[in-house]
Design an enzyme around this catalytic site. Structure first.
Site, PDB file in Angstrom:
ATOM      1  N   SER A 132      -2.373   4.061   3.416  1.00 20.68           N
ATOM      2  CA  SER A 132      -3.545   3.978   2.544  1.00 20.68           C
ATOM      3  C   SER A 132      -4.693   3.219   3.193  1.00 20.68           C
ATOM      4  O   SER A 132      -5.867   3.566   3.001  1.00 20.68           O
ATOM      5  CB  SER A 132      -3.179   3.295   1.222  1.00 20.68           C
ATOM      6  OG  SER A 132      -2.399   4.122   0.424  1.00 20.68           O
ATOM      7  N   SER A 149       0.838  -1.196   0.000  1.00 23.18           N
ATOM      8  CA  SER A 149       0.000   0.000   0.000  1.00 23.18           C
ATOM      9  C   SER A 149       0.873   1.245   0.000  1.00 23.18           C
ATOM     10  O   SER A 149       2.000   1.230   0.504  1.00 23.18           O
ATOM     11  CB  SER A 149      -0.885   0.023   1.254  1.00 23.18           C
ATOM     12  OG  SER A 149      -0.111   0.308   2.405  1.00 23.18           O
ATOM     13  N   ASP A 150       0.352   2.327  -0.577  1.00 25.42           N
ATOM     14  CA  ASP A 150       0.991   3.606  -0.320  1.00 25.42           C
ATOM     15  C   ASP A 150       0.824   3.876   1.176  1.00 25.42           C
ATOM     16  O   ASP A 150      -0.078   3.355   1.819  1.00 25.42           O
ATOM     17  CB  ASP A 150       0.366   4.721  -1.158  1.00 25.42           C
ATOM     18  CG  ASP A 150       1.309   5.884  -1.361  1.00 25.42           C
ATOM     19  OD1 ASP A 150       2.291   5.996  -0.598  1.00 25.42           O
ATOM     20  OD2 ASP A 150       1.080   6.694  -2.274  1.00 25.42           O
ATOM     21  N   CYS A 151       1.692   4.701   1.719  1.00 26.71           N
ATOM     22  CA  CYS A 151       1.813   4.738   3.173  1.00 26.71           C
ATOM     23  C   CYS A 151       0.568   5.301   3.857  1.00 26.71           C
ATOM     24  O   CYS A 151       0.133   6.414   3.568  1.00 26.71           O
ATOM     25  CB  CYS A 151       3.055   5.519   3.551  1.00 26.71           C
ATOM     26  SG  CYS A 151       4.525   4.649   2.948  1.00 26.71           S
TER      27      CYS A 151
END
Length: 770
Positions: free
Chosen positions: A294, A290-292
């Site tokens: 997310s 995941s993007d941080c």
């Protein structure tokens, strides 16, 4: 070594040869796991390099408790001390050099790392071999820093999103607006970073941010709440193209899902996007991260699920393997206890991350390659020279009235160097950067060729005051030539910050015009920025002799700018994105994801493929100090599109209009063209050969699209033959409104500069062999 000889070696022998050539009898940090000095490690099958990685992962999973498994689901994975496994920070960055990030630590033996030009600048080179070479250098430095305990081995780079809107603050991180350029950049850079040998990886790259992510903070809309409404056609035709290439061709080890929703569903919780497409259709051999934060974002800000346990279930079921952030570490056990997610799904996620770690050699103890890399391999003279060469190849000459450039050291003894970016250092490296080996600013670079008179003109790129304009004008009156280094920086465009205007900030335009009027010699405008600016005023001002776009040219950017201004280097780059006039953004909200124009609502469309309005400078534009003439040496005129008979007879109209790519024999439709590129000027130079195609008339096809490009260096007066290869299925196809990729039958017109060539595609039935 000859190709035939290379085939004689099996993977284990190749791996052993690399190990023997690099092993120096010790390492500067203890092994991540399976330390040969730990007696316990000798008994674990997961430490046995003679076993298949699949069996090693299975053995390790069987030894972990549920709590240990859960603490491995997040980026700062906890140690498992009883098994001799250290903690690991997955989050390292290497967008254009090893960069500041939680997994990277500068200082001590590693005070810095080579900082290459920002990606948008490097993309302007249209040189795939350069992109791969940069990747290999970055991975050398990354492994060296890992060996010294200063970095990880999993790097969340590159950013391969399409640069859809010129206001996007992160467009600078991307290879530009064209899906083919972005795809080739992605595969080249990933291959360089990962440098695979058999199944082993030098470092693990990650293509981000999947998908349709290209808005950060615009007006009252931010990336944490944005729902990107994208039709199937644009998703298949534009947004997903570089990600597919990254996985299928680049064999990337990781894909990162994005913050935004796509059609009402968070990308990190969409099983169709993750488990269905990335892992199912494209066959990702790696992990999805995941993007941080997310997962926290879609629960707490998008309110996609009613409970945190439901958020855990949604994302793990969708196919997420690793959470950048603490959310899964906090709530996964509760989700399992509540029956919302199974331990088997958690094991599946860990299987993917552990598999990548083992491919990196992290469970091989001391038996791994690249142990010879250390501080001596960071910021080497060769690496710094490559950073300079990359800047040379990425700077675009946009205007050169009356061949005013290059300047002459015999005629231009004194140069006024003016502007808020004239002595720039940190600005030159853009975002997602580390600490460079050193800086050469434009002022310093020009000072190597001439005496300089320096005036900033403005206090910063915001340029809110004209108090210093008089001094700048006075400097221009005293000099034989004037170089204005203007543009923007990370205070104007950055992650979490999109632009509102395409004009130069504040009073910069006034400064340029006033200095141009005052200058007694030629005026050169250098633009340092990662996105387009509307400089129509300068383009139309006869007192401004030349315009250069430098992007963010990296640690050696000032030297490269000076080398081009004084002719030591001949520019050969081309714009990887369209430069629009200011009134374009008035018509187009950033939130509109549509690529194609819609005249009924006054929507002009996006990028050179669909927008046909006025531009400041077009995609693919760039000048040189020499001239090139291109002639077609060989190319096919007719290409049969073969398809199996069971498809052909189901719909006879299929043969008249277009055939599905999925029904075609694509292996038989690899096309090759040969061109003779002649340098008819007086200087050696490099030429980027861009091949565009216009398909047969159709409602949904782009007017033209790039299908291939190659870079060639030609000596003055000489000629080089260059081969260009492309795939009819991939490059001559179009996508219909249902997201189905089809190959139009009929005449496809190819344009290579002023040269045109027609290729006719004709459907043919291939009998099925029993």
């Amino acid at each position: 070594m000859a190709q035939s000889q290379r085939k004689c070696f099996s993977f284990p022998i190749i791996f052993l040869l690399i190990f023997l050539s690099s092993y120096t009898g010790g390492e500067s940090r203890p092994p991540f796991a399976c330390d040969p000095n730990n007696a316990l490690s000798k008994t674990f099958p997961f430490c046995s390099v003679s076993l298949h990685i699949r069996d090693r992962v299975k053995d390790l999973l069987g030894r972990l408790t549920l709590q240990e498994k859960i603490r491995l689901l997040v980026n700062n994975a906890a140690p498992v001390e009883r098994l001799g496994i250290k903690g690991y920070e997955w989050w390292s960055e290497a967008l254009h050099g090893v960069a500041r990030s939680p997994g990277v630590h500068f200082g001590g033996e590693f005070p810095g790392a080579t900082s290459f030009p920002q990606v948008i600048t490097t993309a302007a080179s249209f040189n795939a071999s350069l992109w791969e070479q940069i990747g290999r250098v970055v991975s050398d430095e990354a492994r060296a820093m890992y060996n010294g305990g200063a970095a990880g081995l999993s790097f969340w780079s590159p950013n391969v999103n399409i640069f859809r809107d010129p206001r996007w603050g992160r467009g600078q991180e991307t290879p530009g607006e064209d899906p083919i350029v972005a795809s080739r950049y992605a595969t080249s850079y990933v291959r360089g970073l990962q440098s695979p040998v058999g199944n082993s990886l030098k470092v693990a790259a990650c293509c981000k941010h999947y998908t349709a992510y290209d808005l950060d903070q615009w007006n009252d809309v931010d990336r944490f709440h944005f729902n990107a409404r994208v039709n199937k056609q644009d998703l298949e035709d534009t947004y997903n193209v570089p990600f597919k290439a990254c996985v299928v061709e680049g064999r990337v080890a990781s894909v990162m899902c994005s913050y935004n929703q796509v059609n009402g569903k968070p990308t990190c919780a969409d099983p169709s996007l993750l488990r269905g497409t990335v892992r199912g259709q494209w066959r990702l051999d790696g992990y999805i991260v995941s993007d941080c934060d997310s997962v926290d974002t879609f629960f707490n800000q998008q309110h996609f699920t009613p409970t945190p346990e439901d958020a855990v279930a949604a994302t793990i079921r969708a196919g997420l393997d690793l959470d950048c952030g603490p959310f899964l570490a906090i709530f996964t056990e509760r989700a399992i206890r509540a029956g919302k997610v199974s331990v088997a799904l958690v094991d599946g996620a860990l299987t993917n991350t552990l598999h990548v770690q083992m491919r990196l050699g992290m469970f091989d103890g001391a038996r791994q390659p690249y142990l010879n890399l250390g501080p001596k391999d960071v910021c080497t003279p060769a690496h710094k020279q490559l950073a300079l060469e990359a800047a040379h190849q990425g700077i675009v000459l946009l205007q050169n009235r009356a061949r005013s450039l290059p300047l002459s050291t015999h005629l231009h003894h004194t140069v006024a160097v003016i502007g808020p970016n004239s002595d720039a250092t940190e600005t030159m490296i853009g975002n997602y950067a580390g600490i460079p080996c050193g800086y050469i600013s434009p002022l310093q670079g020009i000072g190597r060729y001439a005496r300089t008179i320096h005036q900033a003109g403005c206090n910063g790129v915001a340029c809110i005051s004209n108090r210093q304009f008089g001094a700048a004008e006075a400097a221009a009156r005293q000099a034989d030539a004037t170089v204005l280094v203007m543009g923007i920086d990370q205070s104007i465009e950055a992650e979490a910050k999109d632009r509102l205007s395409l004009l130069l900030p504040g009073l910069q335009q006034e400064l340029v015009s006033r200095v141009a009027r005052a200058s007694r010699g030629p005026v050169i405008l250098v633009l340092m920025c990662g996105s387009p600016v509307d400089v129509t005023f300068a383009k139309n001002d006869p007192r401004i002799a030349a315009i250069l776009w430098a992007g963010y040219p990296g640690q050696a950017g000032g030297a490269a700018i000076a080398d081009i201004i004084f002719g030591t280097t001949n520019p050969g780059a081309k714009l990887p994105m369209t430069w629009y006039p200011q009134d374009y953004v008035v018509k187009v909200p950033m939130t509109d994801m549509g690529m194609r124009p819609d005249p009924s609502r006054g929507y002009p469309g996006r990028t050179y493929r669909f927008y046909k309005g006025p531009v400041v400078f077009p995609f693919g534009f760039g000048l040189s100090y020499t001239a090139f003439k291109v002639a077609l040496a060989h190319a096919p005129t007719t290409v049969p599109v073969t398809l199996a008979s069971n498809y052909a007879f189901k719909n006879v109209t299929l043969l008249k209009d277009a055939v599905r790519v999925s029904h075609s024999n694509c292996d038989a439709m690899k096309l090759g063209m040969h061109f003779d590129v002649q340098n008819v000027g007086e200087r050696d130079g490099s030429h980027s050969l861009l091949v565009f195609s216009t398909p047969p008339a159709g409602k949904w096809a782009p007017a033209k699209q790039l299908v291939a490009f190659e870079k060639v260096h030609v000596l003055a007066g000489a000629q080089q033959r260059i081969s260009v290869h492309f795939d009819a299925c991939k490059h001559l196809s179009v996508v219909d409104r249902f997201g189905i990729r089809r190959i139009p039958m009929g005449v496809h017109s190819l344009q290579i500069g002023d040269l045109e060539h027609a290729i006719t595609l004709q459907a043919a039935v291939e009998e099925i062999k029993s």
